[in-house]
Design a protein around this motif. Structure first.
Motif, PDB file in Angstrom:
ATOM      1  N   LEU A 137     -13.939  33.630   3.975  1.00  0.00           N
ATOM      2  CA  LEU A 137     -13.052  33.728   5.133  1.00  0.00           C
ATOM      3  C   LEU A 137     -13.544  32.973   6.361  1.00  0.00           C
ATOM      4  N   ALA A 138     -14.839  32.606   6.396  1.00  0.00           N
ATOM      5  CA  ALA A 138     -15.360  32.039   7.651  1.00  0.00           C
ATOM      6  C   ALA A 138     -16.239  30.813   7.434  1.00  0.00           C
ATOM      7  N   ASN A 139     -16.193  30.222   6.257  1.00  0.00           N
ATOM      8  CA  ASN A 139     -17.026  29.034   6.002  1.00  0.00           C
ATOM      9  C   ASN A 139     -16.692  27.926   7.010  1.00  0.00           C
ATOM     10  N   GLY A 140     -17.728  27.421   7.697  1.00  0.00           N
ATOM     11  CA  GLY A 140     -17.523  26.347   8.659  1.00  0.00           C
ATOM     12  C   GLY A 140     -16.912  26.808   9.970  1.00  0.00           C
ATOM     13  N   ARG A 141     -16.725  28.120  10.096  1.00  0.00           N
ATOM     14  CA  ARG A 141     -16.137  28.654  11.333  1.00  0.00           C
ATOM     15  C   ARG A 141     -17.062  29.728  11.909  1.00  0.00           C
ATOM     16  N   GLY A 142     -16.661  30.314  13.016  1.00  0.00           N
ATOM     17  CA  GLY A 142     -17.497  31.307  13.676  1.00  0.00           C
ATOM     18  C   GLY A 142     -17.204  32.722  13.199  1.00  0.00           C
ATOM     19  N   ALA A 143     -18.239  33.555  13.149  1.00  0.00           N
ATOM     20  CA  ALA A 143     -18.078  34.987  12.887  1.00  0.00           C
ATOM     21  C   ALA A 143     -18.780  35.716  14.032  1.00  0.00           C
ATOM     22  N   ALA A 144     -18.015  36.528  14.765  1.00  0.00           N
ATOM     23  CA  ALA A 144     -18.566  37.203  15.947  1.00  0.00           C
ATOM     24  C   ALA A 144     -19.211  38.527  15.559  1.00  0.00           C
ATOM     25  N   VAL A 145     -20.467  38.729  16.001  1.00  0.00           N
ATOM     26  CA  VAL A 145     -21.187  39.982  15.719  1.00  0.00           C
ATOM     27  C   VAL A 145     -21.881  40.441  17.001  1.00  0.00           C
ATOM     28  N   SER A 146     -21.842  41.727  17.262  1.00  0.00           N
ATOM     29  CA  SER A 146     -22.570  42.288  18.408  1.00  0.00           C
ATOM     30  C   SER A 146     -24.072  42.084  18.218  1.00  0.00           C
ATOM     31  N   ARG A 147     -24.770  41.772  19.331  1.00  0.00           N
ATOM     32  CA  ARG A 147     -26.236  41.603  19.230  1.00  0.00           C
ATOM     33  C   ARG A 147     -26.928  42.895  18.806  1.00  0.00           C
ATOM     34  N   GLY A 148     -26.275  44.026  19.024  1.00  0.00           N
ATOM     35  CA  GLY A 148     -26.870  45.307  18.602  1.00  0.00           C
ATOM     36  C   GLY A 148     -26.738  45.551  17.108  1.00  0.00           C
ATOM     37  N   GLU A 149     -26.052  44.657  16.413  1.00  0.00           N
ATOM     38  CA  GLU A 149     -25.804  44.883  14.983  1.00  0.00           C
ATOM     39  C   GLU A 149     -26.344  43.758  14.104  1.00  0.00           C
ATOM     40  N   ILE A 208     -29.824  52.984  18.177  1.00  0.00           N
ATOM     41  CA  ILE A 208     -30.150  52.617  19.554  1.00  0.00           C
ATOM     42  C   ILE A 208     -29.687  53.778  20.423  1.00  0.00           C
ATOM     43  N   VAL A 209     -30.600  54.361  21.187  1.00  0.00           N
ATOM     44  CA  VAL A 209     -30.220  55.503  22.021  1.00  0.00           C
ATOM     45  C   VAL A 209     -30.453  55.141  23.487  1.00  0.00           C
ATOM     46  N   GLY A 210     -29.851  55.927  24.381  1.00  0.00           N
ATOM     47  CA  GLY A 210     -30.037  55.701  25.811  1.00  0.00           C
ATOM     48  C   GLY A 210     -28.814  55.016  26.407  1.00  0.00           C
ATOM     49  N   PHE A 211     -29.034  53.958  27.181  1.00  0.00           N
ATOM     50  CA  PHE A 211     -27.961  53.256  27.885  1.00  0.00           C
ATOM     51  C   PHE A 211     -27.302  52.287  26.897  1.00  0.00           C
TER      52      PHE A 211
END
Ligand SMILES: *Cc1c(COP(=O)(O)O)cnc(C)c1O
Length: 431
Positions: A137-149, A208-211
């Motif tokens: 589904l994303a070859n050659g394209r962007g896949a967005a992921v949270s930095r926390g994951e 990840i806990v806290g803020f």
């Protein structure tokens, strides 16, 4: 003095049950060592037996898991029954039309039904499932992921690396502790990223806990582009309709396939051998046209499981649909009451003890396998003074236990009742 012949030495080890070539290898090794160490004939026999024992121990075999870790990665995660009959199956035959069928028609369609998905396919493991989804589904394209994951699950599954191998470009959004919906929309609106999908990865083995702030699947699904949720752990439905009393409290907060799809995920991916309780497999479930795109990608051929695995997945899926947790060993073990385990612990202690060395004790089990970190399941087991881990492992069948504070702990939650007798014998032998 002449060393014993290899053949005679090998034949003296037949009682080990190993095939002749392995006994010859053990005998050769012992004789070679004897030549350099100048040991007596008697010791050569001992050493050959030791080598044979080591090669026997190296073979895949049933073990008694007394660790209380329900999904122990070293012990094959979820326990599974297998049949050994030699049979053909309709793996790729459509029995109605007589035409060639698809291996994805059996287990996968039951899985789709279970999670409320339009369609599903089964691959070798969840790492393969994520890789296939990204490649298709994303070859050659962007896949967005949270930095926390951007997680590492263990055993080499690291999201950025899987992403790179799939040919998708990782587009990191947000920060380690806080990611907002706006971070996803900003990435999506940036044409240089050419975003094909947003990936939500379950943190699985850490918290990840806290803020902190995370974006839910529902929020992610409110913006353009498909959301893929890698839930990893394989909980099918947070309501656990297969359990009479509903979800156990230790399951709280665990993402589930059905709820992620209901919340708007286009696809979910998960393991077959974690909370699903089946064989090693990876499941992709969700929108039919996306599942089809995955199934038609050339990697799907390389990642496809065999009939044994598909048969086992089908068997587990049927147990869920029949609401029969007794037929899914993971759920059976996970839901036994501590009081019931206590009775078994007391019975084992009574039978194993000549002294009072083996004491019944409350314990805490965990799900393990990178699921539900820090979550404890009240349990019951046995404790004895001293470190007996190696002696228990050397027993037949091997027993795997924990050592803490110079005591050996055995948790009965992960021991099948049919293993109580061999466990008792192992304890009698070491105590
Ligand atoms: C466990 C896990 C994986 C890897 O699954 P395997 O079946 O071991 O390949 C991937 N993603 C998540 C979120 C996981 O928890």
């Amino acid at each position: 003095m002449r060393p014993p012949s290899v053949d005679a030495l090998a034949r003296s080890l037949v009682d080990t049950g190993l095939p002749h070539p392995l006994l010859v290898a053990a005998a050769r090794k012992a004789i070679a060592e004897a030549a350099s160490d100048h040991v007596s004939d008697h010791h050569i026999v001992d050493r050959a037996r030791q080598h044979a024992f080591v090669s026997k121990r190296a073979m895949l075999q049933p073990v008694i898991n007394a660790t209380g870790v329900l999904l122990h990665t070293n012990l094959g995660r979820a326990p599974l029954a297998t049949t050994t009959e030699a049979v053909y199956t309709n793996l790729e035959l459509d029995l109605v039309s007589g035409e060639r069928g698809s291996r994805h028609a059996h287990a996968a369609s039951l899985l789709a039904q279970l999670c409320g998905a339009e369609d599903a396919i089964v691959v070798n493991n969840c790492a393969g499932a994520v890789m296939l989804v990204l490649a298709a589904l994303a070859n050659g394209r962007g896949a967005a992921v949270s930095r926390g994951e951007l997680v590492e699950i263990g055993g080499g599954f690291r999201v950025p690396e899987v992403m790179m191998q799939s040919g998708a470009h990782l587009v990191e959004v947000g920060t380690t502790n806080r990611t907002r919906l706006g971070d996803f929309t900003t990435a999506l609106n940036n044409p240089t990223h050419n975003i094909a999908l947003a990936l939500k990865v379950h943190q699985s083995n850490y918290r990840i806990v806290g803020f902190t702030q995370q974006v839910s699947v529902a929020e992610m699904a409110s913006v353009e582009g498909p959301v893929v949720a890698d839930i990893g752990s394989g909980l099918i439905d947070a309501a656990c309709p297969w359990l009479e009393n509903g979800p156990p409290i230790w399951l709280e907060g665990e993402p589930a396939a059905r709820q992620c799809l209901d919340a708007g995920a286009a696809l979910v991916t998960f393991s077959g051998d974690k909370l699903f309780g089946g064989p090693q497999a990876g499941i992709i479930a969700g929108q039919a046209h996306l599942v089809r795109q995955c199934a038609q990608h050339p990697l799907a051929r390389a990642l496809r499981p065999g009939g044994l695995v598909l048969g086992a997945v089908q068997q587990v899926a049927l147990a869920y649909l029949n609401r029969n947790p007794q037929a899914i060993e993971f759920w059976r073990m996970a839901c036994i009451s501590p009081a019931h385990l206590q009775e078994r612990a007391e019975a084992i202690a009574n039978r194993a003890n000549h002294t009072t060395a083996i004491r019944p004790t409350p314990t805490t089990a965990i799900t393990g396998g990178g699921t539900l970190p820090g979550v404890e399941i009240p349990s019951f087991g046995l404790v004895l003074d001293g470190n007996h881990a190696a002696a228990l492992r050397a027993h037949s069948p091997p027993v795997v236990a924990h050592v803490r504070e110079d005591c050996t702990w055995l948790d009965l939650r992960t021991v099948a009742p049919s293993q109580d007798e061999p466990l008792t014998q192992a304890l009698r032998a070491v105590a």
